[in-house]
Structure formats: C-alpha cells, structure tokens
Design a protein around this motif. Sequence first.
Motif, PDB file in Angstrom:
ATOM      1  N   THR A 178      -0.434   4.711  -0.956  1.00 20.96           N
ATOM      2  CA  THR A 178       0.683   6.051  -0.773  1.00 20.96           C
ATOM      3  C   THR A 178      -0.316   7.136  -0.481  1.00 20.96           C
ATOM      4  OG1 THR A 178       0.546   6.209  -3.158  1.00 20.96           O
ATOM      5  CG2 THR A 178       2.274   4.779  -2.464  1.00 20.96           C
ATOM      6  N   GLN A 179      -1.499   7.075  -0.575  1.00 24.55           N
ATOM      7  CA  GLN A 179      -2.260   8.222  -0.443  1.00 24.55           C
ATOM      8  C   GLN A 179      -1.821   8.759   1.125  1.00 24.55           C
ATOM      9  OE1 GLN A 179      -6.528   9.635  -1.311  1.00 24.55           O
ATOM     10  NE2 GLN A 179      -6.774   8.324   0.267  1.00 24.55           N
ATOM     11  N   GLY A 180      -1.819  10.081   1.424  1.00 18.11           N
ATOM     12  CA  GLY A 180      -1.542  10.533   2.589  1.00 18.11           C
ATOM     13  C   GLY A 180      -0.113  10.612   3.060  1.00 18.11           C
ATOM     14  N   ASN A 181       0.790  10.003   2.149  1.00 20.48           N
ATOM     15  CA  ASN A 181       2.334   9.925   2.347  1.00 20.48           C
ATOM     16  C   ASN A 181       2.648  11.516   2.363  1.00 20.48           C
ATOM     17  OD1 ASN A 181       3.978   6.907   0.931  1.00 20.48           O
ATOM     18  ND2 ASN A 181       2.105   7.285   2.477  1.00 20.48           N
ATOM     19  N   SER A 182       3.256  11.995   3.423  1.00 24.24           N
ATOM     20  CA  SER A 182       3.954  13.208   3.136  1.00 24.24           C
ATOM     21  C   SER A 182       5.319  13.373   3.772  1.00 24.24           C
ATOM     22  CB  SER A 182       3.070  14.148   3.959  1.00 24.24           C
ATOM     23  OG  SER A 182       2.892  13.874   5.489  1.00 24.24           O
TER      24      SER A 182
ATOM     25  N   ALA B 237       6.467   5.266   6.128  1.00 26.50           N
ATOM     26  CA  ALA B 237       6.547   4.270   5.246  1.00 26.50           C
ATOM     27  C   ALA B 237       6.330   4.614   3.681  1.00 26.50           C
ATOM     28  CB  ALA B 237       5.454   3.095   5.586  1.00 26.50           C
ATOM     29  N   ASN B 238       7.325   5.729   3.532  1.00 25.44           N
ATOM     30  CA  ASN B 238       6.934   6.444   2.157  1.00 25.44           C
ATOM     31  C   ASN B 238       7.181   5.378   1.293  1.00 25.44           C
ATOM     32  OD1 ASN B 238       6.803   9.036   3.293  1.00 25.44           O
ATOM     33  ND2 ASN B 238       9.061   8.947   3.987  1.00 25.44           N
ATOM     34  N   GLY B 239       5.983   5.479   0.221  1.00 26.79           N
ATOM     35  CA  GLY B 239       5.985   4.728  -0.879  1.00 26.79           C
ATOM     36  C   GLY B 239       5.482   3.401  -0.829  1.00 26.79           C
ATOM     37  N   GLY B 240       4.947   2.864   0.176  1.00 28.01           N
ATOM     38  CA  GLY B 240       4.396   1.560   0.550  1.00 28.01           C
ATOM     39  C   GLY B 240       3.014   1.315   0.728  1.00 28.01           C
ATOM     40  N   SER B 241       2.429   0.245   0.590  1.00 26.22           N
ATOM     41  CA  SER B 241       1.078   0.105   0.587  1.00 26.22           C
ATOM     42  C   SER B 241       0.737  -1.238   0.907  1.00 26.22           C
ATOM     43  CB  SER B 241       0.568   0.114  -0.706  1.00 26.22           C
ATOM     44  OG  SER B 241       0.554  -0.519  -1.713  1.00 26.22           O
TER      45      SER B 241
END
Length: 888
Positions: free
Chosen positions: A84-88, A93-97
């Motif tokens: 989730t690092q870099g999610n803005s 794909a907010n919240g995914g990994s």
Amino acid sequence: MKKGITLTALAVSTVLAGSFQTALAEEGEVERIEVTGSHIKRSDMEGPSPVQSISASDLAATGSTDLIGALQKLPVAGTGTFSTQGNSSDDTANGGSSVALRGLGASSTLVLINGRRVAVSPFAKDIETSFVDLNTIPVSAVKRIDVLKDGASATYGSDAVAGVINIILRNDIDGFEVAAKVSDTADGGGEEQNFTLLWGNSTNKGHHNFTLDYFKRGDVFYSDRDYTATADQTFRGGNNSLSSSGFPGSIEVERASLSDEQWARLPVVRTEDDGTQVRQTLFADVWGNDVCPADMIIGDICRYDYAPHMSLVPSTERVTFNYNGVQEIMDGVEGFAEFSAQHASTFIQGAASPSFTELTMAGDNPNHPLANQPDHFLHGVDISMRRRTVDIGNRKKDVDSEYYRAVMGMRGQWQDWEWEFAYSAIRSSAVEKGFDGFPNKRLAQQAIDEGRWNPFEPSTNTQEGLDFFETTTTRYGSSSMQSLDGTISGELFEFGDGYVSAAFGFEHRYEKIEDNPDNQYLRGEIFGTEATQANGDRDNTAVFAEFSAPLLENLELQLALRHEDYSDFGNTTDPKVAFRWTPIDSVVVRGSWGTAFRAPSLVQLHLGRTDESPSVIDKERCKQTGADADCSPTEYTAIVAGNKLLQPEESENFNLGVIWQATDTFSIGVDYWNYDQEDLIKKIGAQKLVDCCGTDPNLVVRAPSQGSTLGRILEINDTFVNIGGRETDGLDLDIEYLLTTSEMGELRFNYNLTYTLNFEEQSFESDDDGNTSTVVEDLNGEYQHPKYRWTAGVDWSMDDYIANLSFNYVDKNLDLADSNGDKYEIDSWTTVDTSVSYVGYDKLTVTIGASNLFNEEAPLAPSESMGIDNKTHSALGRQVYLKFGYQF
C-alpha cells in the motif's frame, strides 16, 4: 443458459462419493501428503521442483503485521511487487498489495489458498495489472507459505508463469488463543494495532479452526519523512518534480484559437535557421492580486509542491474471519470446508486536482487576467490554463471493500485411489468514494463562463461559487469466481523398485469482473484523477494428468499435462517434465522443464477509456528548446484503453538444481532458473511512446509545430499490446546451518540469495527519421531490476528466550535516463530486523522487536516524484513493536 456454476454441481460429487467403495489405509502406513507443485501425494516434502517454505514463526520474525510486509523481503520477489506504500488519490488499486516472483509481474504469479485459486482484486494496479490482494489474508490465519519457484501452468493453469505462492491456512489450533500487537515508527505515522482470537478443537474424527483478526494502521504522509517532504528533490541531488499544474497556475494559448494579429504579438523566444519565429505560448500567472509565488516559477510555468499533501501509506482498518475444518462423514470419507470474510476500510488523500489545459476562458470574459490591460499582448486572447483546484481542498477518498470466500468439498479413498471434489465461490467488491476536493470539469467551465468562479483570483471567490463545481465521486468494483474441481490419484502399476503413480483431474471456472466509475468519469468530467472502467467475464474448462515414475531406485521422473479451453480467446496445452535424482544419500539433483501461459486479464481485454496523468520528459522537444518544461518531468494526459485482440502470453522455463546435505546440521542448495516469454502483454507506457513515437499523431497528439520545433504534447494514446518477448535467467542459493552448544543454546543460520544473470525485454525504438522498430533492452541492473537480493539471519534459542536477527539486502540499480540520456545510480539498501521473545511464563509469550532497526532511509531515485522507488524500497523507517500471545 445462465453462465456460472451452481450448488447442483456439488451435489454431483456427493452422489459419486456415495457410490465409491472406500478402504481404510493400513495401520502404520507412511503418511502421504500433497506438496505444492504436484497433485500426486508423496511421503516427503522435497519434490522435483524448488519450493521455499515459510513457516508461521518465519513470518513472525520479519516483524510484519501483514503478509506483504514479509513476502516483499523475499529475494525471489522482484519488479512488480507492491504494497500500500505509494497509494494516493492517483492510485487505481487503493489498499491492495501483491508479489511478483522473478520480476515477471504480479499477474504472472499465481496465488493459491490451500492449493486453490482466489478471485483477483476488483481494482487493477496501475490500470493494467490484475492481482490477488494479499491483504485479504491475515498473518494470524497462516500456517505456512509455500513458494514454488518454477513455472506451473501444467499443474495449476494460467498465471503460474513465474511460480506459485500457496498460502496454507492453520489447521492445528486446539483450544483457545489470544494475541495482540502494537507498533509505531520512529519518524511518525504508521502506528499499528492488531488483535487476534483463535480457537479450535481436534479429534480423531476431524478438526475445526476459527480465527478472528482485527488490524488497524494509521496513515503516513510524504511530509512525515524529511527526505520525501517535497517534490523538489534537488537538495538530495535529485530532480525538481514540482507539478506543472500550479496555483493560481499558468496560462497557455494555442495557435488555432488566435488570430494572425494576436499570434504576431506573442513574445519571440528564438528564430530558427529558416527564419521561423518560435513564440512563447505558456506564461506563469503574475497578474492581479493573486500571483504565482516567485519561488514556484520555473521557466515559464507556475509550479506546485504536492508532496506534503500526499498519502505515502493510507490508513487502513480490517476485520477478518476465517474458518478451516475437516469432519469425517463415514469410514474413509471426510468433508472439508473453508470460509473467509473480511471488511476493510482505507482512507487515501492526495493533493488538489490538477488540470492540464482542460479549462478555458474566453478573451472577453470579465475575469480574464488581462482584461484591464488593453496594451498587453494577451488582452482579449482566448486562453487555457494549468492549475490546481486548491480552492476546494485536497482530494480525499474512502475505499470500503468486502471479501467472501467459501470452499466446500469431500475427499476419500476408493480401493487404492484417493479422490477429492470441491466447489469454490469467491467474491471481492469495493466502493471508492471521493468526498472532498474533486471538481466537475463541465460545472467548473460553466462557473468560469458565468463568472461564478475566477480561477486567477482565488481570494475573491465565494464558498457558493466553489460549491457549484465541487462534486463527489463513486467507483464500484467487483470480482467473482466460481469453480468446481476434482482429482483422483493413486498407483497405476508396479515398476522396478516402486510404483508408477498418477493423478487425473478437471477444473471448471467462471470469472467475472466489474469496475464502474460514476457517469461523471465516463463523460470525462473529472480531471486529474485516474479511474478505470472494465466489464467482462469468461468460462474456462481444464483437464489435466500427472505421472510419477521411479525409473531407478534413486531416480524419479514426473510428467504433467494440462489442457485449458477459454470462452474468450481459445485453448492451450502445457506440458511439464521434472526429475529428482539422488546419486548418493546426501545429494539431490533436480530439474524441470515446462511451458506456461497467462491469459489476457479481463481488465486488459475490456478496459474502457481511462485517463491518467503521467509525468513525461519530452526529450525530442527538449533538444530543440532546452526549456525546463520539456527537459524535466511534466504531467500530461494519457488515454488508455483495452484491446480485445490480445493473445495469451506463452513461456518456456527450466530449472536445474542440486541440494547437498553435507551433515545433519549443514545443507546447501543451488538452482539455475531460466524463463523465455513470448507475446508479452504490456501497456506501452507514456514515456516509451513519447521516446519512440513522439511524432506519430495517432499516438502522441501535439499542438501545431512552429517551423521545425515540435508543438507541446496535448495527449498521449496508450493501449495494451502483445509487445514481444522477455528472457531472464539466474541463480538461487540457499544455505542452512544448525549449531547446538551446551552453554550458548541453539543457533540456526540461514542465507538466501537470488542473483539475476540476464533480464532482456523487447520494446519499441525510433530513429531520427521517425521509423519505429523493435529492439531488445537488457534491463538487468536497470531501474527496479537490481541484479541480486539476499537475506541472512540467525535464530537463537536458550532456556526461556528466543531471538532472531536478519539482514535484508537489495542491490544497487540504475535509474531511468534523464533528458540527456544519463542514468543515476540508485544505492544498494540494507536493513536489519530483530526480535526477542520470552516464553518463561506459563502459556504466555511476550515479544519485543524492530523492523529496519537502524532506520535506514530509502535511497534516492531521481526519476520518482518524491525521490524514492515505492516498489523496491520502503520509507517507513524503524518500526518498533510489542506483542503477546496467550494459550488457554
């Protein structure tokens, strides 16, 4: 007929089960188990294919509260792995990994739970990558993770190109357990709380295991780390990546909207050899009361520092329930079931929305910035603008997601054959709501035309005028999968000193994906924010067979074949051949060869028009103008769409390795691996398109040229293509050593290395005349492709204490080329994790630990806006945690 699979199919397996005559295994018979990479059960875990097993204690030793935190440290993980690092607000794909083995992409790594497929996330990563979201599986529910490190399409089908991650759920809980963990970072943000309840029972008739897990993480902003707090990274030796969409912004004019007289009044920036006068068309707003700050004017553009307002890691809250059970139904027949459910909420924030000439103002508008300066060359000229809608605040989004998974089946024995049937149903859905900071382009234009909003004098605007064009957005997505599978395995006949074993099976699967932004997105009324649209479904039927033959007493041969038939692109057949040879008791030689494939994802096939805002260096125009706007990263609008003519990726892979058990306490294993892919599916990418085809008006839309000087980029058209091939090979090294002492306790040392020898990929290139050709690029050691990664650790236990110390190393790599073609070397990165546990209390374990003990900063990557490569390095810094577990 309605597509899909109903529970009627499960009833079929029940009838078949009742018709079988079962037989119990003889007392004292050696237990045979199914290992990852094969449907044939065996008496040992070490098969012909390389498998790395990660136990629950190994996961705990990493200090990670979620799976991605542990798996992204694996040396075999590569480019395409993301958390989730870099999610803005710009992420899709907010919240995914997910994890990408061998750097071949997350969509080329098959993720299984207890050996069965899982539905992909409803929202693709970076528009193009379909992936299984690892965040749906809490660490507390995991017994172990098997990482199969060679291609496995002959066993598991599509997506198993680079390998398989098989997550084995806990089935060993007997009683009641409670656990809790709290952690915080040294530099602020990212605090975590994790509470888990586990209970279960086990009898000779079956076992039942329940897990209830609560996880919460606070957000981290780029401004929480001093080295990422600004997009102007020149203080670190990086680039100035301040946004070209500023506040109050810049004015831009186009030749087509100006009369000859107006055009002739524009300032001349240079005269070409043929006498053509190249005129200035971009101007920072320096008129009126609200002007662009002087330190934000670079070249002709009013810039903006968006970094302080962006989420580095979004805040997340997840509640997850898991059940995993087996119960004997009759002699020799047992039923099994798995149920999972999760609710997750993620909050994301980004800087105010940027616009890139989407908004215009007529020359006779009373709010025109030069309306009161009749002698100015821009007086009465129709203009467009580059600006941030800071007036209505930063963009904020909530993502609420639901995840459900159910597996029901039976297994048993018929004479000397073991059989298993199962029905699976998985659904993942998410609703993304933009509730602050989102402008509607149509209403914003209307507000400009009617004088409700003056973009050039923000201090004069009223709340009523701002409310007129601010809006809320909604994006709904769902991904579902239903499947019915069955296998039967056993011994066919005696051969030499053993038996030829076989497994036969089938799988029928129905998949569907929906990703639907609201009508504002579909009408193109939301600018500066990415949102995808994709709707599609498919049926797939597969049959497979596998054989294991003891050619000699010490030589085992494995053969596998799988045929798949897809409803949307055709069929494919993939074989695999593997062997296991033990020339002496202490040495195992193993090898495998096979083909694999990846079907085009439903997103890649059915994606509708999707806008994104990549930062691009216009290298050709930079050579002509030398202007900062052309020679440094500048945002442009890129349009991406799906391609229904895509063909599946095909690949060939082989692996050859040796394991030497030198002593009872020391072993070393070396594997050589090789992958050769064809018809690789990729989104070409905005920078690549501008580099290779910057003068092709079908791909890069520009303003009219002035003489030989290329016009500014207005729009980039991108899509998915079968771009060509990829070849990569390398070595894996695994060393383990156990030292037992009388005074210092037990010490277990381990070292794991993945060394990439080659990583070649085909791409586009153009010559000075604009002719396009396909070339091969060696990416090994290039951006996001470090040549090697390794981990080393020692576990120590003595009396009531258990401790571990581990080192994680990522090699240096070269950054993307700048406008001069130069590449900055991104430094290598070493972090240290440690923990100490005390087990002297009755049924209570207390642990204190730290990830990135020495708070190592992520190395500088100049091509990235905030100077760090979020997919290779972490900016969390030191994370200290305390946890306890109690068994009742």
